[in-house]
Design a protein around this motif. Structure first.
Motif, PDB file in Angstrom:
ATOM      1  N   LEU A  21      -1.088   5.140   4.082  1.00  0.00           N
ATOM      2  CA  LEU A  21      -2.289   4.315   4.235  1.00  0.00           C
ATOM      3  C   LEU A  21      -3.149   4.362   2.978  1.00  0.00           C
ATOM      4  O   LEU A  21      -3.723   3.352   2.565  1.00  0.00           O
ATOM      5  N   GLU A  22      -3.223   5.519   2.354  1.00  0.00           N
ATOM      6  CA  GLU A  22      -3.981   5.654   1.109  1.00  0.00           C
ATOM      7  C   GLU A  22      -3.401   4.735   0.030  1.00  0.00           C
ATOM      8  O   GLU A  22      -4.142   4.029  -0.663  1.00  0.00           O
ATOM      9  N   ALA A  23      -2.081   4.730  -0.092  1.00  0.00           N
ATOM     10  CA  ALA A  23      -1.435   3.882  -1.086  1.00  0.00           C
ATOM     11  C   ALA A  23      -1.660   2.399  -0.790  1.00  0.00           C
ATOM     12  O   ALA A  23      -1.931   1.602  -1.700  1.00  0.00           O
ATOM     13  N   ALA A  24      -1.558   2.032   0.478  1.00  0.00           N
ATOM     14  CA  ALA A  24      -1.765   0.634   0.857  1.00  0.00           C
ATOM     15  C   ALA A  24      -3.205   0.199   0.593  1.00  0.00           C
ATOM     16  O   ALA A  24      -3.453  -0.903   0.084  1.00  0.00           O
ATOM     17  N   LEU A  25      -4.156   1.068   0.913  1.00  0.00           N
ATOM     18  CA  LEU A  25      -5.561   0.749   0.666  1.00  0.00           C
ATOM     19  C   LEU A  25      -5.836   0.580  -0.827  1.00  0.00           C
ATOM     20  O   LEU A  25      -6.594  -0.309  -1.228  1.00  0.00           O
ATOM     21  N   MET A  26      -5.223   1.417  -1.639  1.00  0.00           N
ATOM     22  CA  MET A  26      -5.438   1.305  -3.076  1.00  0.00           C
ATOM     23  C   MET A  26      -4.893  -0.021  -3.595  1.00  0.00           C
ATOM     24  O   MET A  26      -5.535  -0.693  -4.410  1.00  0.00           O
ATOM     25  N   GLU A  27      -3.729  -0.416  -3.123  1.00  0.00           N
ATOM     26  CA  GLU A  27      -3.164  -1.696  -3.555  1.00  0.00           C
ATOM     27  C   GLU A  27      -4.057  -2.865  -3.140  1.00  0.00           C
ATOM     28  O   GLU A  27      -4.319  -3.774  -3.933  1.00  0.00           O
ATOM     29  N   LEU A  28      -4.548  -2.839  -1.920  1.00  0.00           N
ATOM     30  CA  LEU A  28      -5.447  -3.899  -1.460  1.00  0.00           C
ATOM     31  C   LEU A  28      -6.756  -3.888  -2.240  1.00  0.00           C
ATOM     32  O   LEU A  28      -7.317  -4.947  -2.543  1.00  0.00           O
ATOM     33  N   THR A  29      -7.224  -2.709  -2.583  1.00  0.00           N
ATOM     34  CA  THR A  29      -8.457  -2.594  -3.365  1.00  0.00           C
ATOM     35  C   THR A  29      -8.289  -3.227  -4.741  1.00  0.00           C
ATOM     36  O   THR A  29      -9.172  -3.956  -5.210  1.00  0.00           O
ATOM     37  N   LEU A  30      -7.173  -2.942  -5.376  1.00  0.00           N
ATOM     38  CA  LEU A  30      -6.914  -3.522  -6.695  1.00  0.00           C
ATOM     39  C   LEU A  30      -6.877  -5.050  -6.629  1.00  0.00           C
ATOM     40  O   LEU A  30      -7.427  -5.733  -7.492  1.00  0.00           O
ATOM     41  N   ARG A  31      -6.264  -5.577  -5.580  1.00  0.00           N
ATOM     42  CA  ARG A  31      -6.219  -7.033  -5.413  1.00  0.00           C
ATOM     43  C   ARG A  31      -7.617  -7.605  -5.176  1.00  0.00           C
ATOM     44  O   ARG A  31      -7.984  -8.635  -5.728  1.00  0.00           O
ATOM     45  N   ALA A  32      -8.389  -6.927  -4.332  1.00  0.00           N
ATOM     46  CA  ALA A  32      -9.749  -7.402  -4.044  1.00  0.00           C
ATOM     47  C   ALA A  32     -10.596  -7.391  -5.314  1.00  0.00           C
ATOM     48  O   ALA A  32     -11.359  -8.331  -5.571  1.00  0.00           O
ATOM     49  N   GLU A  33     -10.462  -6.329  -6.105  1.00  0.00           N
ATOM     50  CA  GLU A  33     -11.230  -6.238  -7.340  1.00  0.00           C
ATOM     51  C   GLU A  33     -10.829  -7.323  -8.341  1.00  0.00           C
ATOM     52  O   GLU A  33     -11.679  -7.832  -9.069  1.00  0.00           O
ATOM     53  N   CYS A  34      -9.570  -7.684  -8.356  1.00  0.00           N
ATOM     54  CA  CYS A  34      -9.113  -8.771  -9.230  1.00  0.00           C
ATOM     55  C   CYS A  34      -9.759 -10.102  -8.858  1.00  0.00           C
ATOM     56  O   CYS A  34      -9.875 -10.993  -9.690  1.00  0.00           O
ATOM     57  N   HIS A  35     -10.169 -10.218  -7.602  1.00  0.00           N
ATOM     58  CA  HIS A  35     -10.812 -11.435  -7.124  1.00  0.00           C
ATOM     59  C   HIS A  35     -12.338 -11.312  -7.088  1.00  0.00           C
ATOM     60  O   HIS A  35     -13.023 -12.093  -6.434  1.00  0.00           O
ATOM     61  N   GLY A  36     -12.846 -10.271  -7.759  1.00  0.00           N
ATOM     62  CA  GLY A  36     -14.292 -10.150  -7.908  1.00  0.00           C
ATOM     63  C   GLY A  36     -15.018  -9.333  -6.861  1.00  0.00           C
ATOM     64  O   GLY A  36     -16.244  -9.263  -6.876  1.00  0.00           O
ATOM     65  N   THR A  38     -16.055  -6.359  -6.382  1.00  0.00           N
ATOM     66  CA  THR A  38     -16.273  -5.034  -6.962  1.00  0.00           C
ATOM     67  C   THR A  38     -17.016  -4.097  -6.016  1.00  0.00           C
ATOM     68  O   THR A  38     -16.737  -2.896  -6.000  1.00  0.00           O
ATOM     69  N   ASP A  39     -17.966  -4.609  -5.230  1.00  0.00           N
ATOM     70  CA  ASP A  39     -18.673  -3.752  -4.270  1.00  0.00           C
ATOM     71  C   ASP A  39     -17.700  -3.190  -3.239  1.00  0.00           C
ATOM     72  O   ASP A  39     -17.752  -2.003  -2.901  1.00  0.00           O
ATOM     73  N   GLY A  41     -14.530  -2.803  -3.663  1.00  0.00           N
ATOM     74  CA  GLY A  41     -13.682  -1.855  -4.374  1.00  0.00           C
ATOM     75  C   GLY A  41     -14.336  -0.492  -4.505  1.00  0.00           C
ATOM     76  O   GLY A  41     -13.691   0.538  -4.292  1.00  0.00           O
ATOM     77  N   GLU A  42     -15.611  -0.473  -4.840  1.00  0.00           N
ATOM     78  CA  GLU A  42     -16.327   0.801  -4.972  1.00  0.00           C
ATOM     79  C   GLU A  42     -16.400   1.535  -3.637  1.00  0.00           C
ATOM     80  O   GLU A  42     -16.219   2.751  -3.585  1.00  0.00           O
ATOM     81  N   ASN A  43     -16.665   0.803  -2.577  1.00  0.00           N
ATOM     82  CA  ASN A  43     -16.735   1.425  -1.249  1.00  0.00           C
ATOM     83  C   ASN A  43     -15.395   2.027  -0.836  1.00  0.00           C
ATOM     84  O   ASN A  43     -15.336   3.153  -0.326  1.00  0.00           O
ATOM     85  N   VAL A  44     -14.332   1.268  -1.061  1.00  0.00           N
ATOM     86  CA  VAL A  44     -13.012   1.766  -0.672  1.00  0.00           C
ATOM     87  C   VAL A  44     -12.621   2.957  -1.541  1.00  0.00           C
ATOM     88  O   VAL A  44     -12.055   3.937  -1.050  1.00  0.00           O
ATOM     89  N   ARG A  45     -12.941   2.910  -2.825  1.00  0.00           N
ATOM     90  CA  ARG A  45     -12.613   4.036  -3.705  1.00  0.00           C
ATOM     91  C   ARG A  45     -13.334   5.308  -3.245  1.00  0.00           C
ATOM     92  O   ARG A  45     -12.788   6.409  -3.339  1.00  0.00           O
TER      93      ARG A  45
END
Length: 71
Positions: A21-36, A38-39, A41-45
């Motif tokens: 789940l950690e790996a999947a969340l990180m991948e989704l976070t990277l995609r979300a951050e690529c689409h702007g 950032t908030d 992304g910071e929360n998920v990180r």
């Protein structure tokens, strides 16, 4: 007769699920951050940092449990 699972086996599976789940969340976070997003992304990180910190404690606990032998 159904196979009985030890507490250590069950906890190990839960730990593996947590890592997946950690790996999947990180991948989704990277995609979300690529689409702007950032908030988001910071929360998920922040949540991922907590997961990572807890993973070490879980791994140590599993090692101690396994060292005690089968229950």
């Amino acid at each position: 007769m159904p196979t009985e699972y030890s507490l250590g086996d069950v906890l190990e599976r839960l730990y593996q699920n947590q890592l997946a789940l950690e790996a999947a969340l990180m991948e989704l976070t990277l995609r979300a951050e690529c689409h702007g997003a950032t908030d988001t992304g910071e929360n998920v990180r922040g949540a991922l940092q907590t997961i990572g910190e807890n993973a070490g404690h879980i791994k140590q606990g599993l090692a101690k449990l396994k060292a005690q032998g089968p229950h």
